[in-house]
Design an enzyme around this catalytic site. Structure first.
Site, PDB file in Angstrom:
ATOM      1  N   SER A 107       0.705  -1.291  -0.010  1.00 25.38           N
ATOM      2  CA  SER A 107       0.034   0.032   0.017  1.00 25.38           C
ATOM      3  C   SER A 107       0.962   1.131   0.069  1.00 25.38           C
ATOM      4  CB  SER A 107      -0.894   0.279   1.263  1.00 25.38           C
ATOM      5  OG  SER A 107      -1.480   1.227   1.542  1.00 25.38           O
ATOM      6  N   SER A 108       0.394   2.442  -0.457  1.00 29.29           N
ATOM      7  CA  SER A 108       1.079   3.558  -0.664  1.00 29.29           C
ATOM      8  C   SER A 108       1.334   4.160   1.094  1.00 29.29           C
ATOM      9  CB  SER A 108       0.398   4.657  -1.206  1.00 29.29           C
ATOM     10  OG  SER A 108      -0.879   4.910  -0.869  1.00 29.29           O
ATOM     11  N   CYS A 109       0.599   3.735   1.788  1.00 30.29           N
ATOM     12  CA  CYS A 109       0.842   4.204   3.184  1.00 30.29           C
ATOM     13  C   CYS A 109       2.219   3.761   3.622  1.00 30.29           C
ATOM     14  CB  CYS A 109      -0.296   3.624   4.427  1.00 30.29           C
ATOM     15  SG  CYS A 109      -0.386   1.754   4.736  1.00 30.29           S
ATOM     16  N   TYR A 136      -0.585  -0.812  10.267  1.00 30.25           N
ATOM     17  CA  TYR A 136      -0.494  -1.502   8.736  1.00 30.25           C
ATOM     18  C   TYR A 136       0.653  -1.216   8.087  1.00 30.25           C
ATOM     19  CZ  TYR A 136      -2.612  -2.804   4.415  1.00 30.25           C
ATOM     20  OH  TYR A 136      -2.748  -3.444   3.278  1.00 30.25           O
ATOM     21  N   LYS A 140       3.349  -4.008   6.241  1.00 28.33           N
ATOM     22  CA  LYS A 140       3.875  -3.980   4.828  1.00 28.33           C
ATOM     23  C   LYS A 140       5.427  -3.802   4.623  1.00 28.33           C
ATOM     24  CE  LYS A 140      -0.074  -5.557   3.306  1.00 28.33           C
ATOM     25  NZ  LYS A 140      -0.046  -6.957   2.686  1.00 28.33           N
ATOM     26  N   HIS A 179     -12.983   1.705   3.360  1.00 24.88           N
ATOM     27  CA  HIS A 179     -12.152   2.855   3.090  1.00 24.88           C
ATOM     28  C   HIS A 179     -13.193   4.077   2.686  1.00 24.88           C
ATOM     29  CE1 HIS A 179      -9.061  -0.185   2.576  1.00 24.88           C
ATOM     30  NE2 HIS A 179      -8.196   0.826   3.186  1.00 24.88           N
TER      31      HIS A 179
END
Length: 315
Positions: A107-109, A136, A140, A179
């Site tokens: 994920s971009s997070c 999270y 990742k 989301h």
């Protein structure tokens, strides 16, 4: 490659099901999927037994515990530990059972909260994370680094794809765990049914976000499957973002809600801006095909058709 056994972890989720459809459409026949009842990916013994029995040649990891700001904030331990258990079991089993290609989805997070925009792969681990989803994100990041370590030490074809915010058919519309885009869609729809009642949305509406239709991510996974990529980490996105207020107006128009929008600024905004630099993957030949307006319409049509409690409502 068409006949080789491919295991798609998380094949019933929005991402996994889109990947399954994309591979089937391309002619891949030997696909494996297991529900969480059939295979608990948090259980190392079960995962090892599965790899011993099935012997997949390719593994695509689309399995994760996911959710929006609310559920990330409320369940930090589960978001950290369960995601690490899932991915660690899969990555380690794939390594020890000589899987030829492993595609890890993140994920971009994973990128720092205040990283320069657009987000380049090189920005990983250069600053603090966004606090509302750091649990999270840390999980990742560990997965990305595990794949990178295997690639570096053992020269295996393990690659990580980091998508931007995803949406589309088979999305999660539960207001407690979804989301921002599907949550908005459900809120506007329910308000429309309630005589176009006002809709309250979280935050100021000023953060900027990028959204990718899930079928475009599936196409990127297919591209990574059919090609040998030189680097270990690639962003997957559109390279186009918009403010959340404009997203709300687009969804409101698509749904047909005519009431007021109220912004609850006591609620968190999250990261101010989060747009991906997708130069690396685009340079190799992949690019997204579905624009946001078309994707939102497709998602709402699917929502009306497949969400049981709303089946009586048609566009």
């Amino acid at each position: 490659m068409i006949t080789k056994k491919i295991y798609i972890a998380g094949h019933h989720g929005m991402v996994g099901s889109a990947i399954w459809r994309a591979l089937e459409a391309k002619g891949f026949k030997n696909l494996i999927g297991k529900t969480s009842q059939e295979l608990d990916l948090r259980n190392q013994d079960q995962v090892n037994q599965f790899f011993n029995t099935e012997k997949p040649v390719v593994v695509i990891d689309a399995a994760a515990r996911v959710g929006g700001i609310l559920v990330n904030n409320n369940f930090p331990y589960q978001f950290l530990m369960e995601n690490m258990q899932i991915q660690n079991n899969l990555i380690d089993a794939a390594h020890r059972h000589e899987v030829k290609k492993f595609i890890f989805l993140g994920s971009s997070c994973i990128y720092p909260k205040m990283a320069p925009q657009p987000l380049k792969e090189d920005y990983l681990l250069t600053g603090p994370l966004e606090p509302t989803n750091e649990w999270y994100a840390i999980a990742k990041i560990a997965g990305v680094k595990a794949c990178e370590a295997i690639r570096k030490q053992f020269n295996k074809d393990f690659v990580s794809l980091m998508p931007t915010n995803l949406y589309g058919t088979h999305d999660n519309f539960d207001l407690q765990t979804s989301h921002v885009l599907p949550a908005m869609m459900r809120k506007f729809h329910e308000a429309k049914l309630n005589n176009h009642a006002p809709v309250t949305l979280w935050g100021s509406g000023t953060p900027m976000r990028e959204f990718l239709f899930v079928d475009d991510l599936a196409a990127a996974v297919l591209f990574a499957l059919e090609n040998t990529l030189d680097d270990n980490l690639y962003n997957v996105g559109t390279g186009i973002d918009l403010i959340i207020k404009d997203l709300a107006l687009l969804i409101q128009k698509t749904v047909g809600h005519q009431g007021e929008i109220i912004w609850d600024e006591s609620k968190p905004d999250g990261t101010p801006r989060k747009m991906m630099d997708v130069t690396k993957l685009k340079a190799l030949g992949w690019s997204p095909k579905v624009d946001l307006e078309s994707g939102v319409l497709k998602t709402y049509e699917w929502f009306l058709e497949h969400t049981i409690q709303y089946k009586e409502v048609k566009m």
